[in-house]
Design a protein around this motif. Structure first.
Motif, short mmCIF file in Angstrom:
data_model
loop_
_atom_site.label_atom_id
_atom_site.label_comp_id
_atom_site.label_asym_id
_atom_site.label_seq_id
_atom_site.Cartn_x
_atom_site.Cartn_y
_atom_site.Cartn_z
N ARG A 26 0.79 -1.40 -0.08
CA ARG A 26 -0.08 -0.03 0.12
C ARG A 26 1.08 1.19 -0.04
N GLU A 27 1.93 1.10 0.79
CA GLU A 27 2.66 2.21 0.86
C GLU A 27 3.60 2.67 -0.33
N HIS A 28 3.98 1.73 -1.00
CA HIS A 28 4.71 1.96 -2.15
C HIS A 28 4.07 1.80 -3.40
N ARG A 29 2.45 1.43 -3.42
CA ARG A 29 1.83 1.19 -4.63
C ARG A 29 2.26 0.28 -5.45
N TYR A 30 2.69 -0.94 -4.72
CA TYR A 30 3.13 -2.14 -5.40
C TYR A 30 1.91 -3.08 -5.47
N GLY A 31 1.83 -4.06 -6.36
CA GLY A 31 0.98 -5.01 -6.38
C GLY A 31 1.35 -6.40 -5.45
N LEU A 32 0.67 -7.23 -5.13
CA LEU A 32 0.90 -8.44 -4.41
C LEU A 32 0.78 -9.70 -5.06
N LYS A 33 1.60 -10.54 -4.99
CA LYS A 33 1.61 -11.71 -5.79
C LYS A 33 1.46 -12.80 -4.49
N LEU A 34 0.56 -13.57 -4.31
CA LEU A 34 0.26 -14.48 -3.38
C LEU A 34 0.91 -15.84 -4.08
N VAL A 35 1.73 -16.57 -3.31
CA VAL A 35 2.40 -17.87 -4.24
C VAL A 35 2.30 -19.01 -2.97
N TYR A 36 1.75 -20.06 -3.44
CA TYR A 36 1.72 -21.29 -2.51
C TYR A 36 2.45 -22.41 -3.25
N ALA A 37 3.18 -22.64 -2.34
CA ALA A 37 4.46 -23.89 -2.97
C ALA A 37 3.95 -25.37 -2.53
N ILE A 38 4.09 -26.03 -3.66
CA ILE A 38 3.77 -27.49 -3.44
C ILE A 38 5.16 -28.50 -3.65
N ASP A 39 5.33 -29.27 -2.95
CA ASP A 39 6.66 -30.29 -2.97
C ASP A 39 6.09 -31.34 -4.09
N THR A 40 6.98 -31.35 -4.98
CA THR A 40 6.43 -32.59 -6.21
C THR A 40 6.79 -34.15 -5.63
N ASP A 41 7.66 -33.98 -4.51
CA ASP A 41 8.05 -35.27 -4.03
C ASP A 41 7.02 -35.89 -2.98
N GLN A 42 5.70 -36.10 -3.88
CA GLN A 42 4.70 -36.95 -3.25
C GLN A 42 3.67 -37.18 -4.31
N PRO A 43 2.83 -38.23 -3.85
CA PRO A 43 1.85 -38.91 -5.05
C PRO A 43 1.33 -37.77 -5.79
N THR A 44 0.87 -38.08 -7.18
CA THR A 44 0.29 -37.20 -8.00
C THR A 44 -1.05 -36.74 -7.44
N ALA A 45 -1.88 -37.73 -6.92
CA ALA A 45 -3.40 -37.47 -6.58
C ALA A 45 -3.15 -36.50 -5.40
N MET A 46 -2.11 -36.49 -4.44
CA MET A 46 -1.97 -35.34 -3.49
C MET A 46 -1.78 -34.12 -3.94
N ILE A 47 -0.92 -34.09 -4.64
CA ILE A 47 -0.33 -32.95 -5.31
C ILE A 47 -1.72 -32.16 -6.28
N ASP A 48 -2.42 -32.87 -6.86
CA ASP A 48 -3.83 -32.42 -7.50
C ASP A 48 -4.56 -31.69 -6.52
N ALA A 49 -4.72 -32.50 -5.19
CA ALA A 49 -5.90 -32.18 -4.45
C ALA A 49 -5.46 -30.90 -3.50
N GLN A 50 -4.02 -30.70 -3.44
CA GLN A 50 -3.46 -29.80 -2.69
C GLN A 50 -3.51 -28.49 -3.67
N ARG A 51 -3.25 -28.63 -4.98
CA ARG A 51 -3.34 -27.64 -6.04
C ARG A 51 -4.78 -26.97 -6.01
N ASP A 52 -5.84 -27.81 -5.98
CA ASP A 52 -7.19 -27.54 -6.23
C ASP A 52 -7.80 -26.72 -4.87
N THR A 53 -7.18 -27.19 -3.81
CA THR A 53 -7.70 -26.54 -2.51
C THR A 53 -6.95 -25.11 -2.40
N ALA A 54 -5.65 -25.09 -2.58
CA ALA A 54 -4.78 -23.76 -2.60
C ALA A 54 -5.26 -22.68 -3.51
N ASN A 55 -5.63 -23.16 -4.82
CA ASN A 55 -6.11 -22.27 -5.68
C ASN A 55 -7.44 -21.79 -5.12
#
Length: 281
Positions: A26-55
């Motif tokens: 707000r003070e510097h008139r920047y935008g904000l980018k929210l980033v959620y990180a997913i570790d790919t060292d886990q089963p694909t189904a868990m990654i997909d579920a995590q991505r949907d929930t985080a989005n």
């Protein structure tokens, strides 16, 4: 529009970082980018579920920020071999700052490879702000620690370009004789010999620090040279408390050898124990 990158796991720790990132945006008139990180060292189904929930959760949060705080906000759910790699992939040349929540000890592997914060700090050129205290207002007093190296000077010159430095009072500090620096254990010297050595090193370092401040174009700042045989992190936290500093600024980055290892260890100790926020340039 330049956007501050806020790395969030949507936890309470991340909420503090979010508040500070919003204040700076707000003070510097920047935008904000929210980033959620997913570790790919886990089963694909868990990654997909995590991505949907985080989005879903990030989109809701971004809408609230734009409506309530009037800050342009985008979201990114990114993946990589570890959260640090994923978060770094969301940073580009226009990113003024990465904001992280307070450090948290993780798996045993972090003792050897470093935690997420350390790995981000070591492998990005972007300034990294680690928020440990509950934000009340923008930063007022900065404590900039330097080892007087050329690398430290280059990073110190970049301080003025960061959004956290505007309107702050800065003290530049250099330490001599700390536990990490001493080639001879304190117990193997007489008190008189140690005191004479520290006094000499302190006098030489003060002259060097004055030149460092001039060459780094830091402007009107206070300077301190402290001689102390305790660990560097311990001394810095004590000086920060004495100075009333609400932000400790460090300049450790990639490097090799013992000096780099000791700077890295000091940063890790501060990430674990500092009562105030940390900015790594």
């Amino acid at each position: 529009m330049r956007r501050i990158v806020l790395a969030t796991d949507l936890s309470d720790r991340a909420e503090r970082a979010q508040r500070m990132a919003l204040l700076l945006a707000r003070e510097h008139r920047y935008g904000l980018k929210l980033v959620y990180a997913i570790d790919t060292d886990q089963p694909t189904a868990m990654i997909d579920a995590q991505r949907d929930t985080a989005n879903f959760m990030l989109q809701r949060l971004a809408t609230t920020i734009e409506t309530v705080d009037d800050v342009a906000c985008s979201v990114a759910v990114v993946s990589g071999r570890g959260p640090d790699e994923a978060i770094r992939s969301a940073v580009d040349d226009t990113t003024p700052l990465i904001v992280l929540g307070s450090h948290r000890k993780r798996q045993l592997r972090d003792l050897f490879l470093g935690g997420t914060s350390e790995r981000i700090i070591a492998h990005t050129d972007c300034p990294v702000l680690v928020v440990r205290a509950a934000p009340v207002e923008r930063y007022r007093r900065l404590l900039l620690a330097t080892d007087l190296s050329e690398g430290s000077m280059a990073r110190a010159r970049a301080l003025g370009a960061t959004p956290v430095s505007v309107g702050t009072s800065t003290t530049v500090v250099h330490l001599v004789g700390t536990q990490e620096q001493s080639a001879v254990p304190a117990g193997r010297m007489t008190d008189d010999a140690r005191d004479r050595l520290l006094a000499h090193d302190q006098a030489v370092a003060r002259e060097r620090l004055e030149g460092f401040v001039r060459n780094a174009d830091l402007g009107a700042v206070g300077i301190r040279v402290e001689a102390d045989t305790r660990p560097t992190a311990t001394v810095l936290m004590e000086i920060a408390a004495h100075e009333g500093a609400d932000l400790i600024v460090l300049t450790p980055r990639q490097g090799e050898g013992l000096d780099h290892f000791l700077r890295y260890r000091t940063t890790t100790r501060l990430l674990n124990a500092s009562p105030v926020d940390l900015l790594i340039l």
